[in-house]
Scaffold this motif. Structure first.
Motif, short mmCIF file in Angstrom:
data_model
loop_
_atom_site.label_atom_id
_atom_site.label_comp_id
_atom_site.label_asym_id
_atom_site.label_seq_id
_atom_site.Cartn_x
_atom_site.Cartn_y
_atom_site.Cartn_z
N PHE A 29 28.27 14.71 10.61
CA PHE A 29 29.01 15.23 9.47
C PHE A 29 28.06 15.23 8.27
N VAL A 30 27.94 16.39 7.60
CA VAL A 30 27.08 16.49 6.42
C VAL A 30 27.89 17.10 5.28
N TYR A 31 27.34 16.98 4.06
CA TYR A 31 28.07 17.42 2.86
C TYR A 31 27.70 18.81 2.37
N SER A 32 26.64 19.42 2.90
CA SER A 32 26.19 20.69 2.33
C SER A 32 25.48 21.54 3.37
N GLN A 33 25.39 22.83 3.04
CA GLN A 33 24.65 23.75 3.91
C GLN A 33 23.18 23.37 3.95
N GLU A 34 22.64 22.88 2.80
CA GLU A 34 21.25 22.46 2.77
C GLU A 34 20.99 21.35 3.79
N ALA A 35 21.92 20.39 3.86
CA ALA A 35 21.76 19.29 4.81
C ALA A 35 21.84 19.80 6.25
N LYS A 36 22.75 20.72 6.49
CA LYS A 36 22.89 21.27 7.85
C LYS A 36 21.62 21.99 8.28
N GLU A 37 21.03 22.74 7.37
CA GLU A 37 19.81 23.49 7.69
C GLU A 37 18.65 22.56 8.01
N ILE A 38 18.59 21.41 7.34
CA ILE A 38 17.56 20.43 7.65
C ILE A 38 17.72 19.93 9.08
N GLY A 39 18.96 19.63 9.47
CA GLY A 39 19.21 19.19 10.83
C GLY A 39 18.85 20.24 11.86
N ILE A 40 19.18 21.49 11.57
CA ILE A 40 18.88 22.58 12.51
C ILE A 40 17.37 22.73 12.68
N LYS A 41 16.61 22.63 11.57
CA LYS A 41 15.16 22.72 11.64
C LYS A 41 14.56 21.60 12.48
N LEU A 42 15.28 20.48 12.54
CA LEU A 42 14.80 19.33 13.33
C LEU A 42 15.36 19.36 14.75
N LYS A 43 15.84 20.54 15.16
CA LYS A 43 16.25 20.80 16.55
C LYS A 43 17.60 20.22 16.93
N VAL A 44 18.42 19.86 15.95
CA VAL A 44 19.80 19.47 16.27
C VAL A 44 20.60 20.75 16.41
N PRO A 45 21.36 20.93 17.50
CA PRO A 45 22.15 22.15 17.67
C PRO A 45 23.12 22.35 16.50
N ALA A 46 23.24 23.58 16.02
CA ALA A 46 24.11 23.88 14.88
C ALA A 46 25.54 23.43 15.13
N ASP A 47 25.99 23.54 16.38
CA ASP A 47 27.38 23.15 16.71
C ASP A 47 27.60 21.66 16.58
N ASN A 48 26.53 20.89 16.55
CA ASN A 48 26.65 19.43 16.42
C ASN A 48 26.73 18.98 14.96
N ILE A 49 26.60 19.92 14.03
CA ILE A 49 26.58 19.57 12.60
C ILE A 49 27.74 20.25 11.90
N THR A 50 28.64 19.45 11.35
CA THR A 50 29.82 19.96 10.66
C THR A 50 29.75 19.63 9.18
N ILE A 51 29.95 20.64 8.34
CA ILE A 51 29.99 20.41 6.89
C ILE A 51 31.38 19.94 6.51
N VAL A 52 31.45 18.80 5.84
CA VAL A 52 32.74 18.21 5.45
C VAL A 52 32.75 17.95 3.94
N PRO A 53 33.92 17.74 3.34
CA PRO A 53 33.99 17.42 1.91
C PRO A 53 33.33 16.08 1.59
N PHE A 54 32.90 15.92 0.34
CA PHE A 54 32.38 14.64 -0.11
C PHE A 54 33.46 13.56 0.05
N ALA A 55 33.03 12.40 0.53
CA ALA A 55 33.96 11.27 0.65
C ALA A 55 34.07 10.62 -0.72
#
Length: 377
Positions: free
Chosen positions: A157-183
């Motif tokens: 679970f990440v808070y932003s598209q920027e964070a998701k893109e970092i994970g994708i660049k590090l080879k984490v499948p996009a489907d494994n990363i969900t953008i959620v609201p700030f806690a």
């Protein structure tokens, strides 16, 4: 086990952000499912001396007193080899402890709030034949250290598209990363009026006719706060100043003496408080470090910020978010900070300008969405 959900929330006490996020999520899940059980677990037990030395004591001293050391460690930690070596040194004891906790607690779900624990949790879960849902909640919203995505097959679970893109660049499948609201703590989401602000000023003993500067530095106070206050004294500031010292008793005691010696300055000194939301709501401007949780709390209350410091790279994106949206400024020198505070608080159109900027600011803090998503697994 039946249908009852039992969550283990794993965290480390490196800064306040990890555990504060865990506490917010705990309250939110229980609000949505009162029958759920949630157990908070420090991933390092008291016998894990090496882990605590590296990740807790080391983090505290390097971020507060040895910035250069933290910068070096941060950059080295981007290396996969360095990550493996660091984790290898604490793996035997940590894995044994986590395995024992999971066997005793028998959870249906695990949510991890600190990157250092992810490899150990994954290894333990591989060794069990029980189905346990596992989610990693990334608490750095924008500039996310690579070590968060050490394991490629986790559910993140990440808070932003920027964070998701970092994970994708590090080879984490996009489907494994969900953008959620700030806690976000619900106290900061409660709407408040001008009348409420007056009531809060009366409650905490502030002059109703003065603007208020609030200085926050997380659990250990704000570096440079004393220099800013000295400038306030020299310039005979006509606004009130509130300082949160957190656990820094030495700084609190010193500022109490400064307060007595300079009664002309309307200075309010606090240690650790559990009503920070009220102080944020009654103030007009905040000087702070760029910690993600506090930044979102302050911006949600529509208070402009002056960021005096951010942790090397890790919090850079937080600062840039505030500056980019014109609700914050990045100023390091105490003299310049004072000048900006004076400029903002003397501006007759200050409130109107800020209202327009905050109206355009889009921060999703509907934490119920995240809780419902965790409960849907």
């Amino acid at each position: 086990m039946g249908n009852k959900r039992k969550f283990l929330f794993f965290y480390l006490t490196t800064g306040a952000g990890h555990i504060s996020t865990a506490r917010v999520m705990k309250d939110c899940i229980l609000k949505n499912n009162p029958d759920a059980e949630i157990v908070m677990i420090n991933g390092f037990d008291n016998k894990n001396f090496l882990g605590k030395l590296i990740f807790e004591t080391g983090y505290y001293f390097s971020t507060n007193f040895l910035g250069g050391l933290y910068s070096l460690t941060y950059d080295l930690a981007q290396s996969r080899f360095f990550q493996k070596m660091m984790l290898y040194t604490i793996a035997p004891h940590t894995i044994k402890y986590i395995k024992k906790v999971i066997e005793e607690e028998q959870p249906t779900d695990i949510v991890n709030f600190h990157f250092a624990l992810t490899p150990f949790l994954k290894k333990v879960l591989r060794s069990t034949d029980r189905k346990i849902n596992m989610t990693v909640m990334v608490t750095d919203p924008f500039t996310v250290p690579r070590c968060w995505f050490y394991e490629k097959t986790m559910n993140y679970f990440v808070y932003s598209q920027e964070a998701k893109e970092i994970g994708i660049k590090l080879k984490v499948p996009a489907d494994n990363i969900t953008i959620v609201p700030f806690a976000l703590n619900p106290k900061y989401q409660e709407k408040f009026t001008a009348e409420d602000v007056v009531a809060l000023k009366k409650k905490h003993g502030y002059d109703l006719n003065k603007k208020i500067l609030l200085m926050i530095g997380g659990g250990d106070g704000l570096p440079g706060a004393i220099d800013i206050i000295n400038k306030c004294i020299r310039k005979k500031a006509d606004f009130a100043v509130a300082v949160i010292c957190g656990k820094d008793k030495v700084k609190k005691d010193y500022l109490e003496m400064v307060k007595k010696a300079n009664p002309q300055l309307d200075l309010h000194v606090y240690g650790f408080v559990n009503y920070l939301d009220e102080l944020v709501k009654l103030c007009d401007c905040v000087v702070m470090k760029a910690g993600p949780a506090t930044l979102v709390e302050v911006l949600t209350c529509k208070k402009p910020v002056i960021i005096s410091r951010y942790i090397h790279n890790q919090e850079k994106g937080n600062m840039q978010f505030a500056v980019r949206n014109k609700v914050g400024y990045f100023i390091q020198k105490p003299e310049k900070i004072y000048d900006k505070v004076e400029e903002l608080l003397d501006d007759k159109d200050f409130d109107i300008k800020m209202a327009k900027r905050f109206a355009a600011l889009d921060i999703d803090v509907d934490t119920d969405k995240t809780a419902k998503l965790l409960l849907s697994y």
